[in-house]
Design a protein around this motif. Structure first.
Motif, short mmCIF file in Angstrom:
data_model
loop_
_atom_site.label_atom_id
_atom_site.label_comp_id
_atom_site.label_asym_id
_atom_site.label_seq_id
_atom_site.Cartn_x
_atom_site.Cartn_y
_atom_site.Cartn_z
N VAL A 177 -1.93 14.12 45.56
CA VAL A 177 -1.38 14.83 46.42
C VAL A 177 -1.45 15.11 48.07
O VAL A 177 -1.06 16.19 48.92
CB VAL A 177 -0.29 15.73 45.55
N VAL A 178 -3.06 15.49 47.34
CA VAL A 178 -3.81 16.21 49.00
C VAL A 178 -4.04 14.77 50.37
O VAL A 178 -3.56 15.59 50.90
CB VAL A 178 -5.31 16.62 48.36
N ALA A 179 -3.45 13.45 49.66
CA ALA A 179 -3.69 12.57 50.57
C ALA A 179 -2.24 12.54 51.17
O ALA A 179 -2.47 12.41 52.36
CB ALA A 179 -3.90 11.38 49.94
N ALA A 180 -1.41 12.83 50.45
CA ALA A 180 0.04 12.64 51.41
C ALA A 180 0.12 13.78 51.98
O ALA A 180 1.22 14.08 52.79
CB ALA A 180 1.28 12.74 49.38
N PHE A 181 -0.64 14.49 51.93
CA PHE A 181 -0.14 15.90 52.43
C PHE A 181 -1.36 16.39 53.71
O PHE A 181 -0.76 17.20 54.29
CB PHE A 181 -0.32 17.45 51.64
N LYS A 182 -1.37 14.72 53.89
CA LYS A 182 -2.60 14.54 55.40
C LYS A 182 -1.64 15.19 56.42
O LYS A 182 -1.88 16.04 57.44
CB LYS A 182 -3.30 13.73 55.50
N SER A 183 -0.16 14.84 56.82
CA SER A 183 0.19 14.55 58.08
C SER A 183 0.71 16.35 57.86
O SER A 183 0.88 16.95 59.16
CB SER A 183 1.21 14.02 57.89
N GLY A 184 1.41 17.16 56.78
CA GLY A 184 1.43 18.10 56.52
C GLY A 184 0.17 19.09 57.36
O GLY A 184 0.54 20.26 58.22
N ARG A 185 -0.60 19.10 56.72
CA ARG A 185 -2.59 19.68 57.29
C ARG A 185 -2.42 20.13 58.45
O ARG A 185 -2.76 20.37 59.49
CB ARG A 185 -3.52 18.95 56.13
N ASP A 186 -2.04 18.76 59.21
CA ASP A 186 -2.33 17.96 60.70
C ASP A 186 -1.19 19.15 61.84
O ASP A 186 -2.05 19.80 62.39
CB ASP A 186 -1.98 16.35 60.91
N GLY A 187 0.09 19.03 61.18
CA GLY A 187 0.81 19.90 61.24
C GLY A 187 0.75 22.13 61.92
O GLY A 187 1.01 22.39 62.57
N LEU A 188 0.23 21.85 60.44
CA LEU A 188 -0.21 23.73 60.44
C LEU A 188 -1.66 22.99 61.63
O LEU A 188 -1.75 24.61 61.96
CB LEU A 188 -0.72 23.28 58.84
#
Length: 136
Positions: free
Chosen positions: A85-96
């Motif tokens: 789940v953390v790995a799937a959120f990598k793009s979201g973290r970059d957007g943040l």
């Protein structure tokens, strides 16, 4: 600087999971779209938090870290690995990070998967940003 502020982001698309077997081009397009979506969602909240964001940037320029508490609320009760789940959120973290204007290498993340709490219909990711860590 206030103690913290919260941003709610959409659940990462299935194609971004490390276990997904998507074509690299489809995955890249999905990642770019999710990053942009998270950037826009973050900016809509951050436009009212300019002083707080400026304080976070000062903290980073002084050598500090931004603590990012990430709570994952899945769309269903399917079992998930917290690391995926953390790995799937990598793009979201970059957007943040794009929305904050702070490189995500200065983030100290604290992820937690709430597998017992389902958010219907699509799930969500709640991000709490602060300059203070859990030890404070």
């Amino acid at each position: 600087m206030p103690d913290k502020f919260e941003i709610r982001l959409p659940w990462p698309p299935t194609a971004l999971s490390p276990n997904a077997r998507a074509h690299w081009a489809k995955k890249a397009k999905t990642a770019a779209n999710y990053r942009y979506t998270c950037k826009l969602a973050s900016k809509s909240v951050l436009q009212f938090k300019r002083e707080e964001v400026a304080a976070l940037k000062e903290l980073v320029s002084a050598g500090g870290q931004v603590h990012v508490f990430i709570d994952f609320y899945p769309p269903n009760r399917r079992q998930r690995d917290d690391d995926n789940v953390v790995a799937a959120f990598k793009s979201g973290r970059d957007g943040l990070a794009d929305a904050l204007g702070i490189d995500d290498c200065h983030f100290r993340t604290h992820p937690f998967l709430h597998s017992d709490k389902v958010v219907k219909p699509l799930g969500e990711v709640r991000v709490v940003i602060t300059g203070k860590g859990p030890e404070a």
